[in-house]
Design an enzyme around this catalytic site. Sequence first.
Site, PDB file in Angstrom:
ATOM      1  N   ARG A 106       0.826  -1.221   0.000  1.00  0.00           N
ATOM      2  CA  ARG A 106       0.000   0.000   0.000  1.00  0.00           C
ATOM      3  C   ARG A 106       0.858   1.268   0.000  1.00  0.00           C
ATOM      4  O   ARG A 106       0.568   2.227  -0.711  1.00  0.00           O
ATOM      5  CB  ARG A 106      -0.955  -0.033   1.211  1.00  0.00           C
ATOM      6  CG  ARG A 106      -1.742   1.217   1.436  1.00  0.00           C
ATOM      7  CD  ARG A 106      -2.998   1.473   0.564  1.00  0.00           C
ATOM      8  NE  ARG A 106      -3.287   0.698  -0.567  1.00  0.00           N
ATOM      9  CZ  ARG A 106      -3.235   1.123  -1.848  1.00  0.00           C
ATOM     10  NH1 ARG A 106      -2.895   2.336  -2.160  1.00  0.00           N
ATOM     11  NH2 ARG A 106      -3.509   0.322  -2.827  1.00  0.00           N
ATOM     12  N   LYS A 110       2.165  25.897  -4.324  1.00  0.00           N
ATOM     13  CA  LYS A 110       0.909  25.310  -3.819  1.00  0.00           C
ATOM     14  C   LYS A 110       0.991  23.795  -3.903  1.00  0.00           C
ATOM     15  O   LYS A 110       0.289  23.155  -4.686  1.00  0.00           O
ATOM     16  CB  LYS A 110      -0.267  25.851  -4.624  1.00  0.00           C
ATOM     17  CG  LYS A 110      -0.446  27.360  -4.462  1.00  0.00           C
ATOM     18  CD  LYS A 110      -1.624  27.899  -5.256  1.00  0.00           C
ATOM     19  CE  LYS A 110      -1.785  29.399  -5.004  1.00  0.00           C
ATOM     20  NZ  LYS A 110      -2.876  29.987  -5.801  1.00  0.00           N
ATOM     21  N   LYS A 132       4.668  39.993  -4.768  1.00  0.00           N
ATOM     22  CA  LYS A 132       3.246  39.762  -5.024  1.00  0.00           C
ATOM     23  C   LYS A 132       2.390  40.923  -4.529  1.00  0.00           C
ATOM     24  O   LYS A 132       2.904  41.871  -3.924  1.00  0.00           O
ATOM     25  CB  LYS A 132       2.818  38.454  -4.355  1.00  0.00           C
ATOM     26  CG  LYS A 132       3.713  37.271  -4.733  1.00  0.00           C
ATOM     27  CD  LYS A 132       3.172  35.961  -4.223  1.00  0.00           C
ATOM     28  CE  LYS A 132       1.990  35.497  -5.065  1.00  0.00           C
ATOM     29  NZ  LYS A 132       1.612  34.118  -4.747  1.00  0.00           N
ATOM     30  N   GLU A 180       4.525  40.253  -9.639  1.00  0.00           N
ATOM     31  CA  GLU A 180       3.145  39.893  -9.960  1.00  0.00           C
ATOM     32  C   GLU A 180       2.388  41.157 -10.358  1.00  0.00           C
ATOM     33  O   GLU A 180       2.428  42.160  -9.635  1.00  0.00           O
ATOM     34  CB  GLU A 180       2.489  39.252  -8.735  1.00  0.00           C
ATOM     35  CG  GLU A 180       1.110  38.673  -9.005  1.00  0.00           C
ATOM     36  CD  GLU A 180       0.459  38.148  -7.733  1.00  0.00           C
ATOM     37  OE1 GLU A 180       0.542  36.936  -7.480  1.00  0.00           O
ATOM     38  OE2 GLU A 180      -0.111  38.955  -6.980  1.00  0.00           O
ATOM     39  N   ASP A 218      -1.397  37.999 -13.356  1.00  0.00           N
ATOM     40  CA  ASP A 218      -2.278  37.209 -12.498  1.00  0.00           C
ATOM     41  C   ASP A 218      -3.739  37.452 -12.819  1.00  0.00           C
ATOM     42  O   ASP A 218      -4.197  38.606 -12.811  1.00  0.00           O
ATOM     43  CB  ASP A 218      -2.003  37.567 -11.031  1.00  0.00           C
ATOM     44  CG  ASP A 218      -2.630  36.548 -10.092  1.00  0.00           C
ATOM     45  OD1 ASP A 218      -2.570  35.333 -10.395  1.00  0.00           O
ATOM     46  OD2 ASP A 218      -3.193  36.967  -9.064  1.00  0.00           O
TER      47      ASP A 218
END
Lengths: 280, 280, 280, 280, 280, 280
Positions: D102, D136, D168, D196, D217
């Site tokens: 597993r 992320k 950012k 950004e 963005d």
Amino acid sequence: MSFYDPPPHLVSGAVARALEEDLGALGDLTGALVPDTARLEGQIVARAEGVLAGRACASEVFGHVDPAIAVEWARGDGVDLTPGDRIASVAGPARSVLTAERTALNFLSHLSGVATITRRFVDAARGRTQIRDTRKTTPGLRSLEKAAVRAGGGVNHRASLSDGILIKDNHLALVSVSDAVKAARTLWPGRPVEVECDSLTTVEEAVAAGAELVLLDNMTPDDVRTCVERVAGRATIEVSGGVTLDTVGDYAATGVDFISVGAITHSAPILDIALDAVIR
Amino acid sequence: MSFYDPPPHLVSGAVARALEEDLGALGDLTGALVPDTARLEGQIVARAEGVLAGRACASEVFGHVDPAIAVEWARGDGVDLTPGDRIASVAGPARSVLTAERTALNFLSHLSGVATITRRFVDAARGRTQIRDTRKTTPGLRSLEKAAVRAGGGVNHRASLSDGILIKDNHLALVSVSDAVKAARTLWPGRPVEVECDSLTTVEEAVAAGAELVLLDNMTPDDVRTCVERVAGRATIEVSGGVTLDTVGDYAATGVDFISVGAITHSAPILDIALDAVIR
Amino acid sequence: MSFYDPPPHLVSGAVARALEEDLGALGDLTGALVPDTARLEGQIVARAEGVLAGRACASEVFGHVDPAIAVEWARGDGVDLTPGDRIASVAGPARSVLTAERTALNFLSHLSGVATITRRFVDAARGRTQIRDTRKTTPGLRSLEKAAVRAGGGVNHRASLSDGILIKDNHLALVSVSDAVKAARTLWPGRPVEVECDSLTTVEEAVAAGAELVLLDNMTPDDVRTCVERVAGRATIEVSGGVTLDTVGDYAATGVDFISVGAITHSAPILDIALDAVIR
Amino acid sequence: MSFYDPPPHLVSGAVARALEEDLGALGDLTGALVPDTARLEGQIVARAEGVLAGRACASEVFGHVDPAIAVEWARGDGVDLTPGDRIASVAGPARSVLTAERTALNFLSHLSGVATITRRFVDAARGRTQIRDTRKTTPGLRSLEKAAVRAGGGVNHRASLSDGILIKDNHLALVSVSDAVKAARTLWPGRPVEVECDSLTTVEEAVAAGAELVLLDNMTPDDVRTCVERVAGRATIEVSGGVTLDTVGDYAATGVDFISVGAITHSAPILDIALDAVIR
Amino acid sequence: MSFYDPPPHLVSGAVARALEEDLGALGDLTGALVPDTARLEGQIVARAEGVLAGRACASEVFGHVDPAIAVEWARGDGVDLTPGDRIASVAGPARSVLTAERTALNFLSHLSGVATITRRFVDAARGRTQIRDTRKTTPGLRSLEKAAVRAGGGVNHRASLSDGILIKDNHLALVSVSDAVKAARTLWPGRPVEVECDSLTTVEEAVAAGAELVLLDNMTPDDVRTCVERVAGRATIEVSGGVTLDTVGDYAATGVDFISVGAITHSAPILDIALDAVIR
Amino acid sequence: MSFYDPPPHLVSGAVARALEEDLGALGDLTGALVPDTARLEGQIVARAEGVLAGRACASEVFGHVDPAIAVEWARGDGVDLTPGDRIASVAGPARSVLTAERTALNFLSHLSGVATITRRFVDAARGRTQIRDTRKTTPGLRSLEKAAVRAGGGVNHRASLSDGILIKDNHLALVSVSDAVKAARTLWPGRPVEVECDSLTTVEEAVAAGAELVLLDNMTPDDVRTCVERVAGRATIEVSGGVTLDTVGDYAATGVDFISVGAITHSAPILDIALDAVIR
């Protein structure tokens, strides 16, 4: 395990941390630019005169990065090196060797640096006294540096606060010599007691209290000689405090048992060691 | 978190390891000889001229040993010190202060040593170029030493093999400059590429291949000047290889962007810093 | 400790690792560009509909980066969120908040994603059966994901191979059902035994052997219904194998006790959660 | 070490943690029910179409559980899989294989899931632009997921806050674009700066300030096209923010250099991979 | 992995810690006094009657210290020993064997001590009931001690608070039996519930509430017998609380299913095991 | 830090491991059954006569589980306890107290067990000699057990192989007494040398070679007395080997300096200590 080796778990721990530092999150970006199948042979060579130390660490680095790297050692810890001396031959997958190179050299050159400066002090003392290290070591590398001191011909003082009783000036601001020695007998019987002394008076107190060792701190060679005569074998005598390669001979000539030198661990310049690729 | 601080987890990890080294299995044998209730006040003072670094580490040491120790800092990382300057005041349970003393000083004196030698190189370059560190750091302390370099006014080169592409001589034995740069564009796009060059020919190749930086290794100031003229702004230029305090000025005068110096991390002698007990 | 929280040491371990990943060796390069003294206030808000989980992790992230960050939670784990809902307010030194932001959000959005998809299965089962998780979790996050399953209204199957006996097809290729159950009674008495069954015949064997639970793997709802009737309360019945939001209602209607769904942990998309700076 | 492999210490760390999770305190209760001497042969097979990743992790799992397990790989990371494809053959002591199964599959199926969704984005971009990952990622697995992105044909954005400067919106609430870029040149020279931008105005500011990259963005493809024209090669351009498989083609057609997609790491469903016992 | 072995990562973790303890910072000072090239052969022998356990740990110790040490086991965990029985032969570099000796023996003698006392209780129960361990284990060694209990013929109760529901007197001060059992069904369905009872009344409540197991705490054999009759098979019955070798037979004769004994782990004296050098 | 405390990092490490063992992956299943808001007050009480040790560990357990638990200590390490004595009061969130209870008690009862049996030996020696511990400690708990020995009035022998030279029979099979002592002077100067002797002849050799301590192994009190007379103060004398509470008085009467007893650490039964809920 040789007398010059640190305990294996401390070698593997230090190496794992050093490789973590150097591999980062993505690994060796540049290594990925050379052909996957390329092999690399190289020689680890001394670029300066000195004493080798750190072999166990360098071996661990190569083995940790890639067990397919073969390392053949030509010289062992404690051996004298002259510029150009081949220390080891290394061969394996090129990417792996390139990845391991700097970390292996960082260990070898730092620890050989410690061994080299130790040897200089030992030589300057001309066998009249032993050179001891201190707790003034590089954080995280104490055990490795103490092994390098042994490779350089020095001997180890206590490895930690748990490994020996040394009553220093800041203690004596809070407790008398005789009370401190008495407490040591009660709390930690069977262990030798050393007392740091900055005057003949304290030396006398320490010996009278039964201390096995006295540490003469920041005294001149003449003062040291006086202490040696006064102690007359009743205790082992150690000198410390700013002893340099220029002055160590004078101190050694006083007949003390040990001279301890922080600089052999805290201020040792590296020994220049490089990995040269073998071009065939 | 100041610009001069390493990431907190690396500070706490290094401190924990250093205290493990120094406390051993039984703890501070000698500390147990002073009265349980005694308090100790002390001052951390500079004994030599230099630049402070390592404050975060020393704070962590005292806090880790005993949160009851109060530390009041008089100076911060990056600040110039002259002999006798008070760096901090420390007060707390005597046993705790005595136990923490050496480890705190080991961090301060080592990292301030790195900052101090960095500052000397920076000063010698007279603002004409920036001084960069290398990956030739003490194993396990890279991040802390790189922070100390910043405190000394230097700037950081890559922190790891994962943090920058630098194609060196041993790579170029296996792949051509243009193939290596091309591979870097494909595999790691968006990252600048630096090529180590030992001749003007390689410099031309590197610039032609589009490298953002060239690293001139082991060249004389005159050769460096020639390269600077030839590159004419098409790439950033870095010099490395045995640059000393005596020669750094000459190299800086050539107009290069960076001079990188391994010695500021691998061979920095400590800055002498001590803890003096305050007698009232 | 709430029922929705994982054990604290697993929270702190996961958070420490995540911050190590994100801070790297030099720390937050960009954070160092904003003024040292700037403060930042922000709101953690839901951008999509779902269920909150991961509060303990996010709190730990902020506290670990800087104890000076204040977090005030408006909602707790297990609570329904609609787009725009304020989950928490955060305020503190700007650099610290910016450094912690992504890691905190990564925990919240991943674990809330698990809770959200769990809740969808729970809702689709309409209270007729319970939704259980599996060992098909994201490596290193099992305990956190199992807590998020609880926040979503699901229940936990075994946490590890050590936490329950489940005899699967690959075991039954090597031992008979009755021998396996018998061995379980001898070696691990007092623990319930579950047998994975792919046919009614195996179900009968398992129940006859005294298994407390049968796991019906990859059966149609009709086959499941037949098994439920045949077992008639002699064992607890669980269904698994590719159950989706479209089919879970049909399976739930068969009267089984549990439906276990790997996808709630191994394939949960994140719940979109962001940190919006508050402009005053 | 292949270009698709994460650094070895991160593989072994993640595997050790995953096995700790799954073995618990008593080990594999169910494995103890099969005969001690039984052997098991199995094939790891793809059950769905996708791209393989995670081989180094799965190998480590089997080797960690029992060096007596032999694994023979039929396919490597980055290779396309169709349902039924044999990925590897596994043979060894039955208990060991069952215990490892597993955990090995959890790594393979999660990381292949990341590679698979990455490949879908890469294919949809039709070679006009490169697909980049983000920060992320799943907490604790960043380096492994970034390697899987490479296996899927994507490229890696910064690995950590220490590995790249990205100014950012939340930074720009505290400092102007030009001040931030200027500070970056001073504090972190030699590193590219990315800004950004949510409007053409900011793009102009960023380019004027000398930023090497601009991150557009949450813009529409039309707005992106306008920016590309206006920038006209003065900076590298990246698009981010909710790009999906449906829209990635349109964005790629605008001529941007990179499209970064959080979903390829934070919301990748697993690729279904199983271990089938070989019955002879 | 045998049924008597703890999970491998717990063996290696415990061994690594024990060797760290014993090697300290400088390693084996005394070992360095014997010739570097000397070899040592020895036999691990029982000095008292008992049951062997801890083989996996001792093997790991020798392998960890030096892979060049060969260990040949003559007996396995769970086997009866009489004084003089050879358990294993050991041969290798003398320094390595001497360094490993004490740590290997500490594991063998402690864990065999646990197995031995367990066997005495098992024998005294004459097969009428099973002997279970408790959570009253030596901190840090639970999993190893529970494996030793199995080697002695005992069976394992829950390994942790996470591995079983046991409602004790201190819980019942805060919640009623029926409410607690009901909550257990909701929060942790599919897991058996055990209730500690100090009176027949509580036993009745527990059985009425549907508890699968009742734990009779500190009752006399007569009271236990009454409970057994009253429960009449509706629940599994366990006895605990100060049961000794003198009284275990009486309790076993009452027909209870389990007797749990904390003393088999928390107060087991070692089994005397030594390493005798072979003189040829 | 009291003389009875182990170094703090060893306390926190041991406690963290013990809590990991006990909390498992899901945490305290049963604790979740009592009301979230319930509070619990309890008293830690002695159930038997003995000596307290382990306070630092128990404090750490409660603080680690929940800082909201208040612990007020009524007695300190090294203090005599009689049945019924209140050791501490504990109050806090009920779930937290219940979760921490067993782990805290496991430390207290094990370490107090060590202190108690040590005190019995100390009392039986009637102040004529000191009782020393050995390296025969429970793996992973050496430092904690050695602190407990101090709490019981015993003194610590070496903490590790690195913390003292003790030449034993297995060494003497490979090197002569005089060569071993000579090597010790060269390699580890400044440290006392102890030689294990099984005959008067070896004692003479050891003293002649300059050993500071002789360890008389497995001799009768009469033989010991003969050795004491013959040594006549030229070395410190220690007795070891199967000394029991019945025989320790006879050995102490011979005038030896130390009696070392492995059983005080390797075979100490726990001291019965419990946590009683306070019902108001």
